[in-house]
Scaffold this active site. Structure first.
Site, PDB file in Angstrom:
ATOM      1  N   ASN A 118      15.082  28.654  35.534  1.00  0.00           N
ATOM      2  CA  ASN A 118      15.146  28.241  34.134  1.00  0.00           C
ATOM      3  C   ASN A 118      15.627  29.445  33.341  1.00  0.00           C
ATOM      4  O   ASN A 118      14.965  30.488  33.322  1.00  0.00           O
ATOM      5  CB  ASN A 118      13.767  27.834  33.609  1.00  0.00           C
ATOM      6  CG  ASN A 118      13.220  26.584  34.285  1.00  0.00           C
ATOM      7  OD1 ASN A 118      13.859  26.005  35.149  1.00  0.00           O
ATOM      8  ND2 ASN A 118      12.029  26.176  33.878  1.00  0.00           N
ATOM      9  N   GLU A 172      16.611  24.484  34.316  1.00  0.00           N
ATOM     10  CA  GLU A 172      16.588  24.326  32.857  1.00  0.00           C
ATOM     11  C   GLU A 172      17.590  25.295  32.259  1.00  0.00           C
ATOM     12  O   GLU A 172      17.702  26.436  32.701  1.00  0.00           O
ATOM     13  CB  GLU A 172      15.216  24.648  32.232  1.00  0.00           C
ATOM     14  CG  GLU A 172      14.159  23.619  32.488  1.00  0.00           C
ATOM     15  CD  GLU A 172      12.845  23.930  31.756  1.00  0.00           C
ATOM     16  OE1 GLU A 172      12.862  24.618  30.705  1.00  0.00           O
ATOM     17  OE2 GLU A 172      11.802  23.491  32.264  1.00  0.00           O
ATOM     18  N   HIS A 196       3.756  20.728  35.256  1.00  0.00           N
ATOM     19  CA  HIS A 196       4.482  21.274  34.107  1.00  0.00           C
ATOM     20  C   HIS A 196       3.479  21.410  32.960  1.00  0.00           C
ATOM     21  O   HIS A 196       3.587  20.751  31.928  1.00  0.00           O
ATOM     22  CB  HIS A 196       5.668  20.375  33.752  1.00  0.00           C
ATOM     23  CG  HIS A 196       6.731  21.049  32.915  1.00  0.00           C
ATOM     24  ND1 HIS A 196       8.073  21.056  33.249  1.00  0.00           N
ATOM     25  CD2 HIS A 196       6.667  21.729  31.744  1.00  0.00           C
ATOM     26  CE1 HIS A 196       8.772  21.702  32.326  1.00  0.00           C
ATOM     27  NE2 HIS A 196       7.949  22.119  31.392  1.00  0.00           N
ATOM     28  N   TYR A 251      17.206  30.847  29.623  1.00  0.00           N
ATOM     29  CA  TYR A 251      17.525  30.625  28.209  1.00  0.00           C
ATOM     30  C   TYR A 251      18.220  31.825  27.569  1.00  0.00           C
ATOM     31  O   TYR A 251      19.166  31.669  26.818  1.00  0.00           O
ATOM     32  CB  TYR A 251      16.251  30.248  27.429  1.00  0.00           C
ATOM     33  CG  TYR A 251      15.792  28.858  27.791  1.00  0.00           C
ATOM     34  CD1 TYR A 251      16.362  27.749  27.188  1.00  0.00           C
ATOM     35  CD2 TYR A 251      14.850  28.641  28.793  1.00  0.00           C
ATOM     36  CE1 TYR A 251      15.994  26.450  27.541  1.00  0.00           C
ATOM     37  CE2 TYR A 251      14.475  27.349  29.162  1.00  0.00           C
ATOM     38  CZ  TYR A 251      15.053  26.262  28.535  1.00  0.00           C
ATOM     39  OH  TYR A 251      14.704  24.982  28.901  1.00  0.00           O
ATOM     40  N   ARG A 283      15.323  15.720  36.882  1.00  0.00           N
ATOM     41  CA  ARG A 283      14.092  16.493  37.050  1.00  0.00           C
ATOM     42  C   ARG A 283      13.106  16.067  35.971  1.00  0.00           C
ATOM     43  O   ARG A 283      13.379  16.213  34.785  1.00  0.00           O
ATOM     44  CB  ARG A 283      14.387  17.989  36.929  1.00  0.00           C
ATOM     45  CG  ARG A 283      13.124  18.811  36.947  1.00  0.00           C
ATOM     46  CD  ARG A 283      13.369  20.314  36.831  1.00  0.00           C
ATOM     47  NE  ARG A 283      12.081  20.968  36.780  1.00  0.00           N
ATOM     48  CZ  ARG A 283      11.682  21.817  35.846  1.00  0.00           C
ATOM     49  NH1 ARG A 283      12.486  22.195  34.867  1.00  0.00           N
ATOM     50  NH2 ARG A 283      10.470  22.318  35.861  1.00  0.00           N
ATOM     51  N   GLU A 326       7.504  27.293  35.648  1.00  0.00           N
ATOM     52  CA  GLU A 326       7.339  28.534  34.885  1.00  0.00           C
ATOM     53  C   GLU A 326       5.908  29.076  34.884  1.00  0.00           C
ATOM     54  O   GLU A 326       5.263  29.156  33.829  1.00  0.00           O
ATOM     55  CB  GLU A 326       7.816  28.322  33.445  1.00  0.00           C
ATOM     56  CG  GLU A 326       9.287  27.972  33.356  1.00  0.00           C
ATOM     57  CD  GLU A 326       9.824  27.967  31.928  1.00  0.00           C
ATOM     58  OE1 GLU A 326       9.033  28.112  30.976  1.00  0.00           O
ATOM     59  OE2 GLU A 326      11.048  27.839  31.760  1.00  0.00           O
TER      60      GLU A 326
HETATM   61  C1  FCB Z   1      10.759  26.001  28.872  1.00  0.00           C
HETATM   62  C2  FCB Z   1       9.829  24.881  29.275  1.00  0.00           C
HETATM   63  C3  FCB Z   1      10.272  23.520  28.803  1.00  0.00           C
HETATM   64  C4  FCB Z   1      10.827  23.570  27.399  1.00  0.00           C
HETATM   65  C5  FCB Z   1      11.880  24.650  27.276  1.00  0.00           C
HETATM   66  C6  FCB Z   1      12.524  24.729  25.916  1.00  0.00           C
HETATM   67  O1  FCB Z   1      10.073  27.203  28.873  1.00  0.00           O
HETATM   68  O2  FCB Z   1       9.704  24.834  30.679  1.00  0.00           O
HETATM   69  O3  FCB Z   1       9.185  22.642  28.916  1.00  0.00           O
HETATM   70  O4  FCB Z   1       9.801  23.725  26.499  1.00  0.00           O
HETATM   71  O5  FCB Z   1      11.305  25.887  27.589  1.00  0.00           O
END
Ligand code: FCB
Length: 451
Positions: free
Chosen positions: A293, A354, A122, A295, A78, A167
């Site tokens: 995505n 992500e 992006h 985290y 990607r 995002e």
């Molecule tokens: C996400 C973004 C990516 C990167 C990661 C750590 O929010 O999409 O570009 O910065 O965080």
């Protein structure tokens, strides 16, 4: 306990990157200015005044980077396409030299046996469009669809599926509400039209991509929201935050309506931006896949002031990444199972587009980079993903963020997310311990199914 080896036989393994974070070559082959070129030049906007002028120099070193991907044994890659390379002012005819770069990249990926999964936006909007209002202007949605069509005309014979936006929540909040990212506007809730216009752009682009035979996905930043306590005030605040972060960008796509933002004092027309027919258009082209995505989870408590109907609370007792983000692998299972419960059969197949973490890693005197916290992070999240699949969520692939250490937006080069270490002086690439671990993980999964 679910195990990552149990992931489906056809499960797709990948890595993710984004154009402005790795390419450099900002003045080459007719590329136009992007909002990140302009924002990064503002004193104090980015840590250490770092810019993406050179970044990882991927524009010139993509052959080496594809060889690194081949070494991992990836199914997919990607990456994002820089709109200002394709249309330097965000409108009008194609800059062929810019599009040629992605044409070669796609061919080289295919020759390496890696399926390309491009993201069309992006965050690097052409600066000329920003000067016409950026995503606050409805016209940007139409420009985006035109650009998507131009790219698909050239690459669509080799690219089966597209991610429209990356995002839109983070872009709206950081870029338009808080001013932490480009374009650096501080509009707070008046930023909401930037949400609607991005979604409208997605819908219009989806139609253009479909007409050219492409499948359509979007990559959303999603987070499971946990109330700080069982009390009514914290629970209501958590629901308000969930509506803003998650539902605002999924309900229109999957249910054809916006969530109730009454807690924010916001009417359903999002600052007058929603017009008749828009919601039908956004939901009309059903997603072929949802990019997630992930985290970390978010803990939310009752507001402490009048401005917003929530405050963010600390998640205690968990490890933190170098960025300070809490490490909660089970949050991924919680998120995915929650999506399935909320949207039922309206939820398309999911790909994790992500997931990863920043680690303060540097080469040891012997040249190796041992990033054990990243290995622990990835292993924990893959097992959480397998647990969600075992609970019935349809997840088709996992793309880790990121292949290379890169330009982490407002943090400049200070946060390292790569499986591969990059020395930003020499641009030398050094695979970290996590690179070998990910390669072996992919190989073990394949061997499990082959044997
Ligand atoms: C996400 C973004 C990516 C990167 C990661 C750590 O929010 O999409 O570009 O910065 O965080």
């Amino acid at each position: 306990m679910a195990n990552r080896l149990d992931l489906h036989e056809d499960f797709r393994w990948g890595v993710s990157t984004a154009a402005y974070q790795i390419e450099g070559a900002v003045e080459e082959d007719g590329r136009g200015l992007s909002i990140w070129d302009v924002f990064g030049a503002r004193p104090g906007a980015v840590k250490n005044g770092d810019t993406g002028r050179i970044a990882c120099d991927h524009y010139h070193r993509h052959a080496e980077d594809i060889a690194l991907m081949r070494g991992l044994g990836l199914d997919g890659y990607r990456f994002s396409i820089a709109w200002p390379r394709v249309q330097p002012t965000g409108a009008g005819s194609v800059n062929l030299a810019g599009l040629d770069f992605y044409d070669r990249l796609v061919d080289d990926l295919l020759a390496a046996g890696i399926a390309p999964l491009p993201t069309l936006f992006h965050w690097d909007l052409p600066q000329a469009l920003e000067e016409a209002g950026g995503w606050l202007a409805r016209d940007t949605a139409y420009r985006f669809a035109e650009y998507a069509g131009l790219v698909a005309d050239r690459l669509g014979d080799r690219v089966p599926a597209w991610i429209t936006l990356n995002e839109p929540f983070i872009h709206m909040v950081f870029g338009y509400a808080l001013g932490i990212h480009a374009p650096g506007r501080t509009l707070m809730l008046d930023a909401l039209p930037a949400a609607h216009h991005q979604l409208l752009g997605h819908g219009l682009a989806a139609t253009a991509l479909r007409e050219r035979g492409g499948q359509v996905m979007i990559a959303n930043n999603l987070t499971p929201v946990r109330p700080a306590s069982d009390g009514d005030a914290d629970t209501a605040a958590a629901a308000a935050y969930d509506a803003l972060h998650n539902r605002l960008f999924l309900d229109p796509l999957l249910l054809g309506r916006y969530p109730d933002l009454g807690a924010f004092g916001v009417a359903p027309d999002l600052g007058g931006s929603v017009r008749d027919g828009d919601l039908e258009l956004i939901a009309a082209a059903p997603l072929d896949g949802l990019g997630v995505n992930y985290y970390n989870p978010t803990r939310i408590g009752a507001p402490t002031g009048p401005e917003l109907p929530f405050t963010e609370a600390e998640i205690e007792g968990v490890p933190r990444t170098a960025f300070g983000w809490p490490v909660v692998p089970d949050g991924l299972r919680e998120l995915l199972v929650g999506l399935r419960q909320r949207y039922g059969t309206a939820l398309p197949p999911i790909t994790i587009t992500e997931n990863g973490c920043s680690v303060e890693d540097a080469p040891a005197p012997d040249g190796t980079v041992v990033d054990q916290p990243r290995i622990d992070y990835l292993a924990g999240h893959l097992d959480a993903l397998a647990a969600a699949v075992a609970e019935g969520v349809d997840v088709r692939g996992y793309f880790t963020w990121s292949l290379l250490d890169n330009y982490e937006w407002a943090e400049g080069f200070s946060q390292r997310f790569g499986l591969v270490h990059v020395d930003f002086e020499t641009l030398r690439r050094t695979p970290k311990a996590s690179y070998a671990w990910y390669r072996d993980t992919i190989a073990a999964h394949r061997a499990h199914w082959a044997g």
